[in-house]
Design a protein around this motif. Structure first.
Motif, PDB file in Angstrom:
ATOM      1  N   UNK A  96      96.798  49.031  69.102  1.00 57.59           N
ATOM      2  CA  UNK A  96      95.400  49.459  69.131  1.00 57.59           C
ATOM      3  C   UNK A  96      94.518  48.272  69.490  1.00 57.59           C
ATOM      4  N   UNK A  97      94.008  48.221  70.720  1.00 57.10           N
ATOM      5  CA  UNK A  97      93.205  47.073  71.140  1.00 57.10           C
ATOM      6  C   UNK A  97      91.814  47.082  70.524  1.00 57.10           C
ATOM      7  N   UNK A  98      91.409  45.927  70.035  1.00 57.33           N
ATOM      8  CA  UNK A  98      90.062  45.733  69.490  1.00 57.33           C
ATOM      9  C   UNK A  98      89.554  44.397  70.009  1.00 57.33           C
ATOM     10  N   UNK A  99      88.393  44.393  70.634  1.00 54.79           N
ATOM     11  CA  UNK A  99      87.803  43.142  71.112  1.00 54.79           C
ATOM     12  C   UNK A  99      86.642  42.782  70.184  1.00 54.79           C
ATOM     13  N   UNK A 100      86.321  41.500  70.049  1.00 53.17           N
ATOM     14  CA  UNK A 100      85.341  41.073  69.040  1.00 53.17           C
ATOM     15  C   UNK A 100      83.990  41.754  69.147  1.00 53.17           C
ATOM     16  N   UNK A 101      83.541  42.025  70.360  1.00 52.83           N
ATOM     17  CA  UNK A 101      82.179  42.557  70.525  1.00 52.83           C
ATOM     18  C   UNK A 101      82.091  44.073  70.410  1.00 52.83           C
ATOM     19  N   UNK A 102      83.232  44.784  70.231  1.00 55.68           N
ATOM     20  CA  UNK A 102      83.156  46.232  70.357  1.00 55.68           C
ATOM     21  C   UNK A 102      82.385  46.893  69.222  1.00 55.68           C
ATOM     22  N   UNK A 103      82.468  46.377  67.995  1.00 51.49           N
ATOM     23  CA  UNK A 103      81.754  47.006  66.889  1.00 51.49           C
ATOM     24  C   UNK A 103      80.245  46.972  67.119  1.00 51.49           C
ATOM     25  N   UNK A 104      79.764  45.828  67.576  1.00 52.12           N
ATOM     26  CA  UNK A 104      78.329  45.719  67.834  1.00 52.12           C
ATOM     27  C   UNK A 104      77.894  46.652  68.957  1.00 52.12           C
ATOM     28  N   UNK A 105      78.716  46.761  69.991  1.00 49.62           N
ATOM     29  CA  UNK A 105      78.385  47.660  71.092  1.00 49.62           C
ATOM     30  C   UNK A 105      78.370  49.111  70.631  1.00 49.62           C
ATOM     31  N   UNK A 106      79.346  49.492  69.822  1.00 50.96           N
ATOM     32  CA  UNK A 106      79.406  50.873  69.345  1.00 50.96           C
ATOM     33  C   UNK A 106      78.255  51.186  68.394  1.00 50.96           C
ATOM     34  N   UNK A 107      77.859  50.222  67.581  1.00 51.58           N
ATOM     35  CA  UNK A 107      76.810  50.471  66.589  1.00 51.58           C
ATOM     36  C   UNK A 107      75.470  50.784  67.242  1.00 51.58           C
ATOM     37  N   UNK A 344      83.079  48.106  77.134  1.00 50.68           N
ATOM     38  CA  UNK A 344      84.258  47.857  76.305  1.00 50.68           C
ATOM     39  C   UNK A 344      85.519  47.901  77.158  1.00 50.68           C
ATOM     40  N   UNK A 345      85.569  48.816  78.114  1.00 53.06           N
ATOM     41  CA  UNK A 345      86.719  48.881  79.014  1.00 53.06           C
ATOM     42  C   UNK A 345      86.909  47.551  79.741  1.00 53.06           C
ATOM     43  N   UNK A 346      85.834  46.989  80.268  1.00 51.54           N
ATOM     44  CA  UNK A 346      85.932  45.718  80.990  1.00 51.54           C
ATOM     45  C   UNK A 346      86.430  44.610  80.066  1.00 51.54           C
ATOM     46  N   UNK A 347      85.922  44.609  78.828  1.00 55.27           N
ATOM     47  CA  UNK A 347      86.356  43.602  77.875  1.00 55.27           C
ATOM     48  C   UNK A 347      87.833  43.732  77.536  1.00 55.27           C
ATOM     49  N   UNK A 348      88.320  44.944  77.399  1.00 52.04           N
ATOM     50  CA  UNK A 348      89.721  45.147  77.055  1.00 52.04           C
ATOM     51  C   UNK A 348      90.647  44.848  78.226  1.00 52.04           C
ATOM     52  N   UNK A 349      90.203  45.084  79.437  1.00 54.19           N
ATOM     53  CA  UNK A 349      91.014  44.701  80.597  1.00 54.19           C
ATOM     54  C   UNK A 349      91.202  43.182  80.631  1.00 54.19           C
ATOM     55  N   UNK A 350      90.130  42.438  80.381  1.00 53.58           N
ATOM     56  CA  UNK A 350      90.237  40.977  80.364  1.00 53.58           C
ATOM     57  C   UNK A 350      91.128  40.523  79.204  1.00 53.58           C
ATOM     58  N   UNK A 351      90.982  41.165  78.063  1.00 52.90           N
ATOM     59  CA  UNK A 351      91.789  40.817  76.891  1.00 52.90           C
ATOM     60  C   UNK A 351      93.268  41.098  77.141  1.00 52.90           C
TER      61      UNK A 351
END
Length: 457
Positions: A96-107, A344-351
């Motif tokens: 399950x991928x999680x990137x550091x900034x995703x919670x803030x983006x979702x909130x 978030x998709x772009x962040x997870x591709x880089x991750x």
């Protein structure tokens, strides 16, 4: 009382512990399914579930629904010490991928949804068709290669697994045959058992399922449908090219077959990867989910249904009690509308790309990946943006033995057999899920696995 459904689950777990300690059950050996174990012992399925959970708690077994349960380690002796819980493993099984900034983006998009008036609407019951806004947004999300599905073709479920279950139930009757890739998503194996569907392994090469092999299998004993992951395949990471896609679509049309296209991981696929649905929207059911794109805790599954199958698929969703949650669906509409999903998709591709580079740096020197595909699938060098790492082990390792040895070092990985559609197939490989641990923990785990592999069984 022996043989009774009320037999103490602790005592039954002790019996397993004794057999493991005596060497009657060896590290890496697959245990019977919980259903088979319950039937053989004459106990309730719930009791069997508690037995297997106790084995996992004691550190004697590892596994999850859809993949099977395996002996994790052979302790030196049975007794009270076996009841001590094992250290929490580094989990390279779940992905399950999680990137550091995703919670803030979702909130950010949830604030307006928490107003009393909006929340009242979002907590009402909702059907398989969702809302007009949701259908429009998800149709746009599914747009591919110049093709945009009609909004009315979108059906919603609670998660991706429910979407897959509905598609299989609608297309393949009990006792029917479903063609799948020789290495396939383990969840499909579990769903097939639940639905009484027989899986038929379809030969693969470095470009995916071989069209001629699909045609030959169908001619020998007809299939009712096929299930494929043409982009960002789990566990191999490969993506199909347009030429191979067109060849497969030609076979589907010639043989009058429908396909289920699993697009859950497709957001990681390279730009030139080919999808099935745009080439054959009249006979491909696309299933997808937001759990990997966004977060597993607030999931939405959906299907893109061909017009001729829409009613049947909707009925299958309702029959499986797989209706979506209105709150999750409304949140998803907002995330799709404000660009959160794409960011978030772009962040997870880089991750994913960074984690693949790390895995290759740690593991390739030990068991060189090489340029050529093996029998069970291609090497991951060609698929740099994937959270799955398919690692073929050198002789004399066996996958199950390696899994057990890794577990003794506190690292959980998945044996290749968990993905094999043919139970007689035992790939000498493991899948390493790269998504879940923090990068530092992942590097430590990969380095430990490399040393273990180099040391030999």
């Amino acid at each position: 009382m022996p043989g009774s459904g009320h037999q103490d689950y602790q005592g039954l777990a002790d019996e397993f512990a004794d057999r493991i300690a005596a060497g009657a059950l060896r590290p890496g050996e697959r245990l019977p399914t919980q259903r088979a174990y319950a039937r053989g012992r004459g106990i309730a399925p719930s009791t069997a579930t508690r037995v297997y959970r106790e084995l996992v708690r004691r550190g004697l077994a590892t596994g999850e629904v859809g993949r099977g349960t395996f002996v994790r380690a052979a302790p030196a002796a049975a007794g009270p010490a076996l009841a001590e819980p094992s250290p929490a493993p580094i989990d390279l099984e779940l992905n399950y991928p999680v990137i550091p900034e995703q919670a803030a983006l979702l909130a950010g998009a949830l604030g307006p949804l928490l107003r009393a008036d909006a929340l009242d609407d979002a907590l009402r019951p909702i059907g398989v068709a969702g809302t007009a806004a949701a259908r429009t947004r998800f149709a746009a999300l599914a747009a591919d290669e110049g093709w945009t599905p009609a909004p009315e073709s979108v059906l919603f479920t609670g998660n991706g697994r429910q979407a897959a279950a509905a598609a299989l139930a609608a297309l393949v009757p009990r006792g029917g045959r479903l063609g799948v890739e020789a290495l396939t998503y383990p969840g499909i194996k579990g769903l097939a058992r639940q639905l009484g569907v027989t899986l038929v392994a379809l030969p693969m090469d470095a470009r995916g399922v071989i069209p001629e092999a699909l045609a030959a299998v169908h001619r020998a004993t007809p299939l009712r449908a096929v299930y494929l992951q043409p982009r960002s395949h789990n566990p191999l990471g490969l993506s199909m090219d347009a030429e191979r896609r067109d060849e497969l679509v030609s076979v589907l049309r010639q043989q009058d077959l429908c396909a289920v296209e699993d697009a859950v991981w497709s957001f990681l696929a390279p730009p030139d990867a080919a999808a099935l649905a745009p080439a054959a929207p009249d006979r491909v059911v696309r299933i997808d989910s937001l759990s990997k794109r966004l977060a597993p805790g607030l999931s939405v599954g959906f299907l893109i249904a061909p017009p001729a199958l829409r009613a049947e698929l909707a009925t299958a969703v309702r029959a499986g009690a797989a209706l979506p949650g209105a709150f999750a669906l409304e949140a998803a509409v907002r995330w799709l509308g404000d660009g959160t999903v794409e960011r978030i998709r772009a962040g997870k591709r880089a991750d994913a790309a960074a984690r693949q580079r790390l895995a290759r740096a740690c593991l390739d020197p030990v068991a060189p990946l090489g340029p050529a595909p093996r029998v069970h699938g291609p090497r991951p060098h060609a698929y740099p943006c994937s959270y799955s790492f398919w690692w073929e082990l050198p002789e004399p390792w066996r996958a199950e033995t390696f899994v057990a040895a890794a577990a003794r070092r506190g690292i959980a990985v998945t044996p290749g057999s968990a993905f094999a559609a043919d139970p007689r197939s035992t790939p000498r490989a493991v899948r390493i899920g790269l998504a879940s641990p923090p990068p530092g923990v992942l590097e430590h785990a990969l380095t430990t696995l490399a040393r273990l592999c180099a040391a030999g069984p």
